[in-house]
Design a protein around this motif. Structure first.
Motif, PDB file in Angstrom:
ATOM      1  N   LEU A  67      57.292  75.770  56.770  1.00 37.30           N
ATOM      2  CA  LEU A  67      58.202  74.650  56.509  1.00 37.30           C
ATOM      3  C   LEU A  67      59.061  74.945  55.291  1.00 37.30           C
ATOM      4  N   THR A  68      60.379  74.907  55.471  1.00 35.41           N
ATOM      5  CA  THR A  68      61.334  75.034  54.376  1.00 35.41           C
ATOM      6  C   THR A  68      61.974  73.682  54.120  1.00 35.41           C
ATOM      7  N   VAL A  69      61.941  73.243  52.868  1.00 33.32           N
ATOM      8  CA  VAL A  69      62.537  71.951  52.506  1.00 33.32           C
ATOM      9  C   VAL A  69      63.491  72.152  51.337  1.00 33.32           C
ATOM     10  N   LEU A  70      64.724  71.690  51.506  1.00 37.88           N
ATOM     11  CA  LEU A  70      65.679  71.680  50.413  1.00 37.88           C
ATOM     12  C   LEU A  70      65.434  70.420  49.596  1.00 37.88           C
ATOM     13  N   THR A  71      64.927  70.584  48.391  1.00 34.50           N
ATOM     14  CA  THR A  71      64.685  69.399  47.563  1.00 34.50           C
ATOM     15  C   THR A  71      65.965  68.914  46.900  1.00 34.50           C
ATOM     16  N   SER A  72      66.949  69.800  46.773  1.00 36.53           N
ATOM     17  CA  SER A  72      68.271  69.436  46.269  1.00 36.53           C
ATOM     18  C   SER A  72      69.265  70.436  46.834  1.00 36.53           C
ATOM     19  N   THR A  73      70.407  69.956  47.298  1.00 34.69           N
ATOM     20  CA  THR A  73      71.440  70.877  47.770  1.00 34.69           C
ATOM     21  C   THR A  73      72.401  71.253  46.652  1.00 34.69           C
ATOM     22  N   ASN A  74      72.244  70.643  45.489  1.00 33.40           N
ATOM     23  CA  ASN A  74      73.076  70.965  44.331  1.00 33.40           C
ATOM     24  C   ASN A  74      72.545  72.223  43.648  1.00 33.40           C
ATOM     25  N   CYS A  75      73.383  72.898  42.885  1.00 35.80           N
ATOM     26  CA  CYS A  75      72.951  74.080  42.128  1.00 35.80           C
ATOM     27  C   CYS A  75      73.641  74.109  40.778  1.00 35.80           C
ATOM     28  N   ASN A  76      72.906  74.573  39.778  1.00 34.38           N
ATOM     29  CA  ASN A  76      73.468  74.643  38.424  1.00 34.38           C
ATOM     30  C   ASN A  76      74.150  75.967  38.134  1.00 34.38           C
ATOM     31  N   LEU A  77      74.115  76.915  39.077  1.00 36.89           N
ATOM     32  CA  LEU A  77      74.810  78.192  38.909  1.00 36.89           C
ATOM     33  C   LEU A  77      76.001  78.265  39.850  1.00 36.89           C
ATOM     34  N   GLY A  78      76.930  79.156  39.543  1.00 39.53           N
ATOM     35  CA  GLY A  78      78.159  79.270  40.330  1.00 39.53           C
ATOM     36  C   GLY A  78      78.392  80.673  40.836  1.00 39.53           C
ATOM     37  N   CYS A  79      77.484  81.192  41.631  1.00 40.23           N
ATOM     38  CA  CYS A  79      77.586  82.551  42.163  1.00 40.23           C
ATOM     39  C   CYS A  79      78.625  82.592  43.281  1.00 40.23           C
ATOM     40  N   GLY A  80      79.572  83.504  43.194  1.00 40.80           N
ATOM     41  CA  GLY A  80      80.684  83.541  44.134  1.00 40.80           C
ATOM     42  C   GLY A  80      80.312  83.913  45.546  1.00 40.80           C
ATOM     43  N   TYR A  81      79.154  84.566  45.734  1.00 43.04           N
ATOM     44  CA  TYR A  81      78.775  85.037  47.067  1.00 43.04           C
ATOM     45  C   TYR A  81      77.872  84.061  47.808  1.00 43.04           C
ATOM     46  N   CYS A  82      77.470  82.953  47.195  1.00 39.45           N
ATOM     47  CA  CYS A  82      76.460  82.071  47.772  1.00 39.45           C
ATOM     48  C   CYS A  82      76.897  81.543  49.139  1.00 39.45           C
ATOM     49  N   PHE A  83      75.987  81.609  50.117  1.00 41.31           N
ATOM     50  CA  PHE A  83      76.329  81.149  51.462  1.00 41.31           C
ATOM     51  C   PHE A  83      76.462  79.638  51.542  1.00 41.31           C
ATOM     52  N   GLN A  84      76.092  78.920  50.476  1.00 43.75           N
ATOM     53  CA  GLN A  84      76.286  77.473  50.460  1.00 43.75           C
ATOM     54  C   GLN A  84      77.631  77.070  49.851  1.00 43.75           C
ATOM     55  N   ASN A  85      78.393  78.037  49.363  1.00 43.76           N
ATOM     56  CA  ASN A  85      79.760  77.742  48.942  1.00 43.76           C
ATOM     57  C   ASN A  85      80.608  77.475  50.181  1.00 43.76           C
ATOM     58  N   THR A  86      81.646  76.685  50.002  1.00 45.72           N
ATOM     59  CA  THR A  86      82.588  76.462  51.098  1.00 45.72           C
ATOM     60  C   THR A  86      83.896  77.209  50.885  1.00 45.72           C
ATOM     61  N   ALA A  87      84.065  77.780  49.686  1.00 45.53           N
ATOM     62  CA  ALA A  87      85.246  78.582  49.360  1.00 45.53           C
ATOM     63  C   ALA A  87      85.003  79.216  48.000  1.00 45.53           C
ATOM     64  N   GLN A  88      85.970  79.988  47.540  1.00 44.56           N
ATOM     65  CA  GLN A  88      85.902  80.548  46.197  1.00 44.56           C
ATOM     66  C   GLN A  88      86.547  79.586  45.200  1.00 44.56           C
ATOM     67  N   ASP A  89      86.190  79.721  43.935  1.00 38.50           N
ATOM     68  CA  ASP A  89      86.810  78.938  42.875  1.00 38.50           C
ATOM     69  C   ASP A  89      88.242  79.442  42.702  1.00 38.50           C
ATOM     70  N   THR A  90      89.222  78.595  42.970  1.00 32.14           N
ATOM     71  CA  THR A  90      90.628  79.020  42.921  1.00 32.14           C
ATOM     72  C   THR A  90      91.090  79.343  41.510  1.00 32.14           C
ATOM     73  N   THR A  91      90.321  78.930  40.494  1.00 35.77           N
ATOM     74  CA  THR A  91      90.687  79.235  39.112  1.00 35.77           C
ATOM     75  C   THR A  91      89.977  80.490  38.604  1.00 35.77           C
ATOM     76  N   ASN A  92      89.251  81.174  39.527  1.00 32.93           N
ATOM     77  CA  ASN A  92      88.472  82.357  39.158  1.00 32.93           C
ATOM     78  C   ASN A  92      87.379  82.040  38.146  1.00 32.93           C
ATOM     79  N   GLY A  93      86.914  80.805  38.165  1.00 33.19           N
ATOM     80  CA  GLY A  93      85.851  80.382  37.275  1.00 33.19           C
ATOM     81  C   GLY A  93      84.499  80.412  37.950  1.00 33.19           C
TER      82      GLY A  93
END
Length: 396
Positions: A67-93
């Motif tokens: 059983l896999t459970v997402l306890t939070s879909t939020n994240c405190n890191l901003g990794c550009g390759y994460c499959f949960q991103n919906t796009a890249q940061d347009t400001t390159n941040g």
């Protein structure tokens, strides 16, 4: 070493090593001699028969529901390759847009446990292994603790977590461990300088390497938790991997850590990895694995191709992925993504014909700008060389 790409049934693999052949079946690994293999690189019929009679093609029985459970879909890191991103940061941040925020609640836990009991009964399983997942699961520590505590009543025997560990305090680690958490997977993006440029805090763009290491050390002092250290390999991290292995060995306890290396894939959100599974890349992976072993880290042994318990069987037969709001996904990569739900914990899985286009398995979303035969050849080369080394050093 001339590796053959042989197709065997039941996920088995046949690899050519330096001095012998390796058969990798669901029942284990067997060293074979030249007399067991044809000049074309196929198993001889009598050899295949004996392997079958010995149970080497048969998968061991499933003993626990996964059983896999997402306890939070939020994240405190901003990794550009994460499959949960919906796009890249347009400001390159460090703030790429992500899937919608949801947080596991007590009411949803109740629904999840009821659903899980029904699934376990249907599969005739009485043991449960839980993965705490996110986003970053520790953005909801109360949800993690409550889920583990209440899952003990329905047969939970163990649990693990995928976390960046930046929020893991000794007190929280002890609480999680006391409730059954036995291992944590954490990712490093190359050595410190590369990691701190890539795996950054969304709030202040700050690096995270030292904090991650400190938190692992502190948690190890007060719990028996074991660690799986994933090293992301890309054109941005490649040059620092050798130094990273030595640094981790110096700062952590290798006897409590497994180390593995993984090329970062492209899931269609604008991130590109120019490093391909060709040329000398397999030799580098082999060198890193040997160094890790020599320093006392565990390295996963190669095996047969096996369907994932969570996403490799339709309608969650042996496992399920559940987002924080109670929606069901077929695998980690689609959890929390709109239009990828395959059911809910209240209603169960939708009919298979209705979710055919949404049911994907591990890495189905990843794109590789190369022939799939190159990827197979790369994996076979790395695995055969590792088995040779384990055999030579009497670790097999």
């Amino acid at each position: 070493m001339s590796l053959q790409q042989v197709q065997l049934p039941d996920g088995a693999r046949l690899l050519e090593g330096k001095r012998n052949w390796w058969f990798l079946g669901r029942g284990g690994v067997v060293r074979l001699g030249g007399r067991h293999v044809t000049p074309e690189g196929d198993l001889r019929p009598d050899t295949e028969r004996r392997l079958r009679e010995g149970g080497m093609f048969a998968a061991p029985p499933v003993r626990s529901y996964a059983l896999t459970v997402l306890t939070s879909t939020n994240c405190n890191l901003g990794c550009g390759y994460c499959f949960q991103n919906t796009a890249q940061d347009t400001t390159n941040g460090s703030r790429p847009p992500r899937i919608a925020r949801t947080r596991l609640s007590s009411g949803t836990i109740t629904s999840i446990l009821g659903f899980t009991q029904r699934q376990m009964a249907a599969a005739e399983l009485d043991r449960l292994r839980i993965l705490l997942f996110g986003g970053e699961p520790l953005l909801n520590p109360r949800g993690c603790l409550e889920l583990l505590e209440r899952s003990a009543d329905i047969g939970m025997t163990s649990a693990w977590m995928i976390s960046n560990t930046t929020l893991l305090s000794p007190r929280l680690a002890r609480q999680l461990s006391d409730l059954g958490l036995d291992s944590v997977q954490v990712t490093f993006d190359g050595d410190r300088a590369d990691h701190d440029r890539i795996r950054v805090n969304r709030a202040d763009n700050g690096g995270t390497f030292d904090k991650i290491v400190r938190n692992i050390v502190a948690a190890s002092e007060v719990t028996p938790i074991r660690w799986t250290l994933r090293v992301n390999v890309s054109q941005e991290t490649f040059d620092g991997v050798d130094a990273l292995i030595d640094r981790l060995a110096a700062e952590l306890d290798p006897s409590r850590c497994a180390l593995y290396f993984a090329r970062v894939g492209d899931v269609g959100i604008g991130y590109a990895n120019d490093l391909l599974h060709t040329g000398e890349l397999s030799a580098h992976f082999t060198r890193w694995q040997r160094r890790a072993l020599d320093l006392g880290f565990r390295v996963s042994r190669p095996g047969a191709r096996r369907p994932c318990l969570t996403c490799g069987h339709t309608e969650g037969r042996y496992g399920a992925v559940i987002s924080a709001d109670g929606t069901l996904a077929s695998c980690w990569e689609t959890a929390g993504k709109p239009d990828w739900e395959v059911g809910t914990v209240g209603d169960g899985y939708r009919p298979a014909e209705a979710t055919l286009d949404r049911w994907i398995s591990c890495e189905d979303l990843y794109r590789y700008d190369e022939d799939t035969r190159n990827l197979t050849r790369f994996r076979d080369d790395v695995d055969a060389t590792l088995l040779d080394y384990l055999d030579e050093t009497e670790r097999l």
